[in-house]
Structure formats: C-alpha cells, structure tokens
Enzyme design. Structure first.
Site, PDB file in Angstrom:
ATOM      1  N   SER A  36      26.239  -2.153 -44.668  1.00  0.00           N
ATOM      2  CA  SER A  36      26.623  -3.301 -43.844  1.00  0.00           C
ATOM      3  C   SER A  36      25.463  -3.964 -43.122  1.00  0.00           C
ATOM      4  CB  SER A  36      27.679  -2.871 -42.824  1.00  0.00           C
ATOM      5  OG  SER A  36      27.206  -1.794 -42.039  1.00  0.00           O
ATOM      6  N   HIS A  45      32.107  -4.371 -47.690  1.00  0.00           N
ATOM      7  CA  HIS A  45      31.277  -5.560 -47.927  1.00  0.00           C
ATOM      8  C   HIS A  45      31.137  -5.902 -49.406  1.00  0.00           C
ATOM      9  CE1 HIS A  45      30.185  -5.954 -43.715  1.00  0.00           C
ATOM     10  NE2 HIS A  45      30.210  -4.629 -43.707  1.00  0.00           N
ATOM     11  N   LYS A 104      37.208  -8.916 -43.952  1.00  0.00           N
ATOM     12  CA  LYS A 104      35.933  -9.584 -44.264  1.00  0.00           C
ATOM     13  C   LYS A 104      36.190 -10.679 -45.307  1.00  0.00           C
ATOM     14  CE  LYS A 104      33.654  -5.404 -42.732  1.00  0.00           C
ATOM     15  NZ  LYS A 104      33.867  -5.696 -41.322  1.00  0.00           N
TER      16      LYS A 104
END
Ligand SMILES: Cc1ncc(COP(=O)(O)O)c(C=O)c1O
Length: 380
Positions: free
Chosen positions: A180, A208, A237
């Site tokens: 990250s 991610h 995200k």
C-alpha cells in the site's frame, strides 16, 4: 495521577515534537481528481485510493439511495443476529463469481477482515510469516492470533523458504498483493509454490490490486493464475464504496462466519451499501471497467515515465521518499501551495527513516493533471 486530558496533551506534544502529529481536514467537495479543501482552494488530488474514479459515480450513489429507501439506513445487528439481508447474499454471490471462488463473505472493512481472518486460522501453536511491509491490519491480525509471527524481509522469498522449515501445527504466509505504501507487487507465484511444497496456507490482501490488476480487475492472484487459500479485497478503494470481502472456499467462509470476531461482534454492513457495491461491481468488472483500467494504466505509465521510473509501473502507487517526517510534511505543504494534494506518510504507517509523499494515480486524472504533478514535483 494525571487526568485523561493531561495525558492526551502530553502525548500529543510528544507526537508534534517528532513531526508525527496527525489531524483532520474535511473536504468541501465530493471525492474526485480535483477537490476543494479550504474555501476556494482547488487541488489536484493524488492521495485517494479511488483508482477507477467510482467513489462519486452517480449510478452507484443512486443504487445506494434506492437501497436505502428499500432496506433502510442500517443493518440493525450483526449478520448472525438479525443484520443478514438478501442484498448481502446477492452481492456475495456476485463477488464469488467475480473472484472465481466458491464463495465470498462480506466484512465491515478491510481492517476488520484482516483482524478476523488470521485469528480464525492461527493460534499459539502456529507460525505466521508476514512481509515486513504488510498493512497495519495484517500486523494487528497477526497479533490478535497469538501465533508465533516471523516478519520476513520485504519480498524475500528465500527467507520465507527458510522460515517454513520450522516446525508448527499450521504455517501461514500472509502478504499484501500490492504494497500500500510502496506500490510494488508481492512475489505471489513463488510464495504460492513454497506454500504448496510446505503445506502452508497463503493469505493474500488484494486491497490495492482489486479493480486495478488482472482480468476484469480480479486482482493479482487472478492475473498470475495463483491459487491463494484466502483472498481479502476491499470495497473501499477501486470499488469506491466501503466494506470488504473474503473470496475463498465455502468451508473457509463458513469458518470465518463462526470464528472471525470482527464479523460476529460487529453490526453488519448496511444492506443498502451492498446494493451500492453491486452497482459498482457491474461497472468495475464490465467493459466500462476495462476502459477505466486502460486510462488508469496509461496514467500510471505517464507518471512513471515522468518520475523516470518507467520500470516500476507496477501499480497506481508511487512513493517519493523524503526520509524524515519533517521533510515529508514540508514537501506536502509545498506541493499543496502549488495546487497538488499528496499527503505525507509517516511512521508508524511506514518504517522509521522512510517517510514519504505517496502519490496515487487514478483513471480520473487527466494528462494535464499528471503532467502538472510531475512538473510540480520537479520544482520541489
Ligand atoms: C493493504 C490494505 N489492507 C487493508 C486495508 C484496510 O481496508 P479498509 O480501508 O477497507 O479498512 C487497507 C487500506 O486502508 C490496505 O491498504
């Protein structure tokens, strides 16, 4: 004895002295590639994980609104009590299809998921091997498990191979898929081969990578054809919503439902949020998602080329390491004066001596945004 207020002031002063004090500053505009912080202060936003620009998508907002009108605002209880609704099941079925897994199970957040997964599989007789740069939620999950935890040097497959020789009831390797704060990718193929040879479990955090990497954005394990035992992904995200899920076998999901304390002892994700996540999944995993990923990767390559790091265009995350927290703070302030929001990242989020500015590129950035960020960075 000092009161809470006195203790808090002393602790805050200590943080301030070390350049580690954090505080909030609300946005005055919806999430996006251009945002407003102070009144009239427009900034190009390089600090968000909204990789596909879906956090302010009107279709997803509408699905949330319709979901709220139909199902109410809150779940009212934990899933195992009476917070379990049809939309959560429908979303889980679609997430399992998306992840090509037998089942999927929702969590309130990625943080909660990682704190629930590791203690569900590991206890004091077990060994967890955890990458040195794993996310804080994995570190906390390891701690909560009370297993023996060995932190291996970042990405060091040789160290994992060696550590797996130690005796333990169960052995688990856990890693971020995309790290990250560094943006590099874990050596998942090599880790999966080692786990398979040693009879160890592989747990991968795809926070991610989901929506960004792999076929239809299904993540790094899917991209590499690696079979991880447990894959965790967030809905917060690239999905642009909130919450998280585990993609795994039915038995693994059932075990988590029975053992994962952040799931059992916490109110369920509101069903309306599941409706919003379904709308997001439809976009993210479809042809529009492909088009957004293509724009994202074109932005990633442009940013990497601008930084003269074309070889490291592994993800949407670009760290610019400054070393000390004070230098990161000063650089972020300077960037902000020049119209760029790129937040400083300091310990304990990153190891001592590696404070940085973390740039995150999204599909919503224009070529002009990227070029202005690079030019501004050079000017700094
Ligand atoms: C690698 C990783 N795992 C887990 C999380 C936690 O996810 P969430 O924000 O959904 O709690 C994050 C993000 O903060 C992350 O970067």
């Amino acid at each position: 004895m000092a009161g809470a207020d006195e203790i808090a002031r002393a602790e805050l002063d200590a943080l301030r002295t070390r350049g580690l004090l954090r505080s909030l500053e609300p946005l005055r505009s919806p999430p996006g590639s251009e945002i407003e912080l102070r009144p009239g202060e427009r900034l190009i936003n390089f600090s968000s994980n909204d990789y596909l620009g879906l956090a302010s998508d009107a279709r997803i907002a509408e699905a949330l609104a319709v979901g709220t009108r139909t199902w109410g605002a809150g779940a009212g209880a934990s899933r195992l009590v009476c917070g379990d609704f049809l939309p959560q099941h429908e979303l889980e079925a679609e997430l399992a299809r998306f992840a090509s897994s037998e089942a999927a199970l929702l969590f309130g957040s990625g943080y909660a998921a990682n704190c629930g997964i590791l203690p569900s599989f590991a206890g004091p007789e077990d060994l967890i091997l955890s990458d040195a740069l794993n996310h804080a939620s994995i570190i906390d999950g390891c701690r909560l498990s009370r297993a023996r935890v060995e932190v291996y040097p970042h990405g060091d497959v040789g160290a994992v191979e060696k550590a797996l020789r130690a005796p333990a009831r169960r052995k688990i390797v856990v890693t971020d898929a995309v790290f990250s704060m560094d943006g590099d990718r874990a050596p998942l193929r090599e880790l999966a081969a080692l786990c398979s040879a040693a009879g160890a479990l592989l747990i991968v955090d795809e926070a991610h990578a989901t929506g960004v990497i792999g076929p239809r954005g299904a993540g790094l394990a899917a991209e590499l054809g690696v079979a991880a035992d447990v894959r965790m992904a967030t809905l917060s995200k690239a999905f642009g919503v909130a919450g998280a899920y585990v993609a795994a076998s039915r038995a693994v999901c059932d075990l988590l439902l029975n053992r994962a304390r952040p799931l059992i002892f916490s109110t369920a994700l509101p069903p309306a949020l599941a409706c919003a996540a379904r709308a997001s999944l439809e976009i993210l995993a479809g042809s529009e998602g492909d088009a957004r990923r293509s724009r994202l990767w074109s932005n990633v390559r442009r940013f990497a080329a601008g930084l003269r790091e074309a070889a490291r265009a592994d993800s949407a995350i670009f760290p610019v390491v400054t070393g000390t927290p004070d230098r990161a703070l000063a650089m972020a302030a300077h960037l902000r004066e020049l119209g760029i929001l790129a937040k400083p990242i300091r310990p304990p989020t990153v190891p001592q001596g590696t404070s940085r500015i973390r740039f995150a590129v999204t599909s919503a950035h224009t070529v002009d945004h990227i070029d202005r960020a690079i030019a501004t960075l050079r000017a700094c």
